[in-house]
Scaffold this motif. Structure first.
Motif, PDB file in Angstrom:
ATOM      1  N   ARG A   5      10.893  -2.523   3.996  1.00 19.75           N
ATOM      2  CA  ARG A   5       9.824  -3.057   3.150  1.00 19.75           C
ATOM      3  C   ARG A   5       8.640  -2.118   3.158  1.00 19.75           C
ATOM      4  N   SER A   6       8.059  -1.914   1.976  1.00 21.02           N
ATOM      5  CA  SER A   6       6.853  -1.102   1.898  1.00 21.02           C
ATOM      6  C   SER A   6       5.993  -1.600   0.763  1.00 21.02           C
ATOM      7  N   ASP A   7       4.773  -1.119   0.736  1.00 19.35           N
ATOM      8  CA  ASP A   7       3.820  -1.539  -0.276  1.00 19.35           C
ATOM      9  C   ASP A   7       2.939  -0.356  -0.660  1.00 19.35           C
ATOM     10  N   TYR A  16       5.288  -3.562  -4.271  1.00 17.38           N
ATOM     11  CA  TYR A  16       6.120  -3.985  -3.161  1.00 17.38           C
ATOM     12  C   TYR A  16       7.573  -3.596  -3.352  1.00 17.38           C
TER      13      TYR A  16
END
Lengths: 116, 114
Positions: free
Chosen positions: A95-97, A102
């Protein structure tokens, strides 16, 4: 684009032994989170362990620990003292943002069999 | 029990039809996520809502739509169904909207399109 690869479709381990599940990922981002989820035959998704990329220390939860190698983009899960209840599909997730976009990416899973 | 509820548990329908899947998040959680898991595959992220607003979009088909209501429950609408839409659809919820928040998964809705 980010990818998550689990190269072991299936693994087996003897009860009470140790097994390591592999996960590699590809990203150009520096800030992200990695997870291992367990999916037993009931299909419920259960969080096993998480790792923040900015932390160098490997996460540990009881019999579960990870080997996080950021430079190698590797995130393996070690299960110690395997139990029959550990039999399940295990998914690695990223997961990254970056800048508010997102990203939630799962690998294809590793089926773990525990032999009595 | 994660505290996330999904209805129905199972749904069987024919090609071309439309269905609605419902999700109630954990008490206090403002974010809702929808995922699709085809047979023996990983989860594909579809869409995220936070406090009623769309927050992130993944690999969601144009035939699919979702919304989050003022009481924070969410619905995923699937229309013009095809055989390939048969899958397990998961809803998850989290307290906040960022990627650091833990996501709690519901038990899933199994959709079979015949």
């Amino acid at each position: 684009a980010q990818t998550v690869t689990q190269s072991q479709p299936e693994m087996s381990v003897q009860e009470a032994e140790t097994v390591t599940l592999s996960c590699t990922y590809d990203t150009s981002e520096s800030d992200y989170y990695l997870f291992w989820y367990k999916q037993p035959p009931s299909r419920q998704m259960i969080l096993v362990i998480r790792q923040e990329a900015y932390k160098q220390q490997n996460a540990t939860e009881n019999r579960f620990s990870v080997n996080f190698q950021k430079a190698a983009k590797s995130f393996s899960l070690k299960i110690s003292d395997s139990q029959l209840g550990d039999a399940a599909m295990y998914f690695c997730a990223y997961r990254s943002d970056p800048s508010g976009t997102y990203k939630y990416i799962f690998g294809t899973g590793t089926r773990l069999k525990v032999l009595a | 029990d994660s505290g996330v509820t999904q209805t129905p548990k199972h749904l069987i329908t024919a090609t071309g039809q439309r269905v609605t899947l419902r999700c109630s998040p954990r008490s206090g959680d403002l974010s809702v996520y929808w995922y699709q898991q085809s047979l023996d595959q990983g989860l594909q992220f579809l869409i995220q809502y936070y406090n009623g607003e769309e927050r992130a979009k993944g690999n969601i088909l144009e035939r699919f739509s979702a919304q989050q209501f003022p009481d924070l429950h969410s619905e995923l609408n699937l229309s013009s169904l095809e055989l390939g839409d048969s899958a397990l659809y998961f809803c998850a919820s989290s307290e906040g909207q960022g990627v650091s928040y833990e996501q709690y998964f519901g038990p899933g809705t199994r959709l079979t399109v015949t």
